[in-house]
Structures are given as structure tokens and as C-alpha cells.
Enzyme design. Sequence first.
Site, PDB file in Angstrom:
ATOM      1  N   ALA A  33       3.051 -23.532   7.059  1.00  0.00           N
ATOM      2  CA  ALA A  33       3.147 -22.105   7.414  1.00  0.00           C
ATOM      3  C   ALA A  33       3.560 -21.981   8.878  1.00  0.00           C
ATOM      4  CB  ALA A  33       1.823 -21.386   7.171  1.00  0.00           C
ATOM      5  N   PHE A  34       4.041 -20.785   9.258  1.00  0.00           N
ATOM      6  CA  PHE A  34       4.569 -20.635  10.620  1.00  0.00           C
ATOM      7  C   PHE A  34       3.496 -20.842  11.676  1.00  0.00           C
ATOM      8  CE2 PHE A  34       3.068 -16.780  12.711  1.00  0.00           C
ATOM      9  CZ  PHE A  34       2.432 -16.097  11.688  1.00  0.00           C
ATOM     10  N   LYS A  35       2.232 -20.768  11.275  1.00  0.00           N
ATOM     11  CA  LYS A  35       1.143 -20.919  12.231  1.00  0.00           C
ATOM     12  C   LYS A  35       1.173 -22.286  12.920  1.00  0.00           C
ATOM     13  CE  LYS A  35      -1.174 -17.030  10.941  1.00  0.00           C
ATOM     14  NZ  LYS A  35      -0.934 -16.777   9.566  1.00  0.00           N
ATOM     15  N   ASP A  36       1.838 -23.272  12.287  1.00  0.00           N
ATOM     16  CA  ASP A  36       1.934 -24.599  12.908  1.00  0.00           C
ATOM     17  C   ASP A  36       2.610 -24.535  14.280  1.00  0.00           C
ATOM     18  OD1 ASP A  36       0.699 -26.322  10.977  1.00  0.00           O
ATOM     19  OD2 ASP A  36       2.465 -26.133   9.701  1.00  0.00           O
ATOM     20  N   ALA A  38       0.071 -23.144  16.876  1.00  0.00           N
ATOM     21  CA  ALA A  38      -1.104 -24.018  16.970  1.00  0.00           C
ATOM     22  C   ALA A  38      -0.750 -25.320  17.681  1.00  0.00           C
ATOM     23  CB  ALA A  38      -1.656 -24.300  15.576  1.00  0.00           C
TER      24      ALA A  38
END
Length: 438
Positions: free
Chosen positions: A103-106, A109
Site C-alpha cells: 500500500a502507498f503507506k510504505d 513509513a
Amino acid sequence: MRCVSTRGHDTASLTEALQRGLARDGGLYVPAQWPRFAAAAFAGADSLAAVATRLLQPFFADHVLADQVGAISAAAFNFPLPVIELRAPRTYLLELFHGPTGAFKDVGARFLAEVLSRLRSPSAPPVTVLAATSGDTGSAVAAAFHRRPGFQVAILFPDGRVSARQAHLLSCFGDNVQSFAVQGSFDDCQAMVKAAFADADLQARCPLTSANSISLGRLLPQAAYYAQVALAHWQRHQRALNFVIPTGNLGNGLAALYARSMGLPVGEVVLATNANRVLPEFLASGNYQPRASIATLANAMDVGAPSNLERLRALFASTAELTQAVTAVSVTDAAIAARIRRFFADEGRAICPHTAVAAEVLAGLREGGDQRDWCLVASADPVKFESIVEPLIGQSLAVPPSLEHWLQRPALATPIAATAAALRQQLLARQGSAIIAE
Ligand SMILES: *Cc1c(COP(=O)(O)O)cnc(C)c1O
């Protein structure tokens, strides 16, 4: 660079803002000034890491990490973020989900983890990265901090409200990562995290740091992919690229607006929400009415009180200016399901339910006669939502090796009541054992 609170009663250095999360007056930190860029400022910067380095350098001016921005960007942006030209004319798909947890959260993060690791003094006590997650943040944060010396990770997710693969990814890390399956909603998880940060006694015994979508260390790097994609489009077509962005807590959408306000050729930004309609209602009426979230197929966007809303408001001089500059559209679950099927038929590609929210909003614009260049933002790999997507498209989806690696590991989450007291007890118990173990 100095940061100021959206509520106007606190300032902080970038390091303080990154470490504190919430400002001391209860607001959110934003940069005191925004740098402005001409397109020429990026001449020769053709990789994402190179664009990110130039874009983010001004925020780190005078900072101890000023000369490490390039290394941080190279380490964080180590996976592709491809832009795919779709069969539909003048339509693009920006795939942000090829990182370690799909997911784009990588992106955010990994950048935050690089920054916080480099800021940490080796003699400091271990710090706990505390994150509430509606599905994808937690695993991205866990992957980014997994086995990093000096860091513990505590993830809170709403039990039963995430997909089976999301739940597995949230619970499979072990080592320095602990996952809590909260008996409540995502809003409850967020409230528990907020309470922990407001608990001075807890913080004195168990130093906490934030990795939520309010962290500037996640938001700023997200502006970099909008910068890179918009610049590349401008160079090829001499036109601004417009974006439809699946939106929950507004981290991804805000990043596009930040890129635009720094002078990058980002055109219109349309925020696509699921049946949680707080944002579209606010932007249509000027009236903000947060409420409890409702569960939808696009669960990572089940947000009734977008945590970055204060930052969205702070970006504009008045509500009237904001409602002129940004629009939001809500999509029902029935429309999400129909769009996943239709998109697969038209484009031969599976999309996740969040991406389908954006695709549905764009379909509405196209039906209204809009012929401009639009980029759909794909926020997660559809394989994370296979139980929704596979029956709709009538095919099974192949799991990429990067995700398979984690899914092979056993999952273990601790059930926990949705109260601040329960979290406090768990964090203190764990802090004690962490110190003994070291
Ligand atoms: C987090 C998330 C969103 C929403 O992003 P925000 O930054 O919270 O608006 C959309 N899609 C997926 C897959 C997500 O994980």
C-alpha cells in the site's frame, strides 16, 4: 525549518515536530513557510529519489540531517511507483503499492523510519512507535521499523474491520513489533493513541513517537511522488496533470495539494471518499461535522473525522478559498463493487476497493464531459482485498513475492479493550520486559 501548529500556539523544530506528532496546543505541525519551486529546479532529476531530494532539501535546511536527505530518499524510495497509461484516453494510473506491504503507506513509513533512525542517539532509551491503523498504516510502519535497533512498535487495529490478509500483515512481524486487535472501531484506535500521547506519566516511563498519518515525516515524502509524476507529465505534454485520490485521513490528498502549493504542475485535485461523507459535505457546505465512521468495502478510508483536516484548512486563508480549490466526491459500496468489475472489463486490470472509489469518481467526471488529463491514484495492491476483488472479476490474483514473504509467517495479535487504560497497561508491561531483555 521551523514548524508551527495549525492552532497557532506552538512552534517546533522539524525534529521536535517529527518526534512529538501532535503539537502541544493540540494542533498539527505544518512548515512555517513553504518553499516554491520552478520546474527548472528539477532539471536532471529523473528518479523519484532525486526529485524527492530536491523537493525535501529546504525542509531540512539547518537540520542535522541536511546532508543526508539524498541518502534518506534513496533508502526510502527503493521500490518502483509506476505510472500506467490506461486504455481510456488521457487517463493514467499511478501505482503506489509496490512497497513491502502493498500500500502507498510504505512510502511515508519508510522515509519516517530512515529519518528517526538517523536522529536517534545510540545511548537513548528505546522509543515505542505507536500507530493506529485502519488497515494499511500499521503493517507499513511495522515493516519500516521491524528489527531497527532502539525502536519498539505498537500497532492498534480494529478487530474484524480489516481484511484477512491485512490482519495477517498487521500481526506477522514479531521481534520488536507488537500488534493489538482492538475491540472497537478505527476511531477508537485513534482515540487510544491520542490519549497515550496526552499521558505525561506514561510518556515518562515509555517514550512514545508517532507514526500516524499526522506525522510530517510521512506527509512530506508523499508530496515527492506527486512532484515527480506531475513534472514528468509536464515535460512530455506541457499540461498539468489532474489527480483523483482515494481519501480517508487526508494524508495522501494533502500531499498532492502540498506539491501544488510548492509550484509543481499538479492541476485539479479531487478527493474520492467512500460512504463516509464528512469531507464532501464539508467542502460543499463549509460546515464540518465529524461523526463516527461506518464500515465500507474500502476499509482503509473508513474515517469519520479526518485527522489531517486541520492541515487542509491551514493551507488556505479561508473556508471559502478552500472550498473553491478542492472538491470531494463520495461513492457507495455498490458503486465500488460495480466499478471493480467494470474497470477489469475495460482495462484488463484488477484494482483494490480504494482505487475503485477514485475510478468511480473519475468515471463520473468523464460522463460529465471532462476530457482533461487525469491520473487515478492506486493506493493498495488488490491482492490485499482478494475476498472482495476476486469474486467480482471472476479470477484469482497472484500474490507478489514481497507480500508472500510476510504472509508465510505466523500471525499473532493481542486482543485489547478499546480503552486508554488497557493500552497504557500493555505498553508499560511491555516496556518493562523490553528493558530487561536489553
Ligand atoms: C490509508 C489508505 C487510504 C487513505 O489515505 P489517507 O492518506 O488516509 O487519506 C486509501 N487507500 C488505502 C489502500 C490506504 O491504505
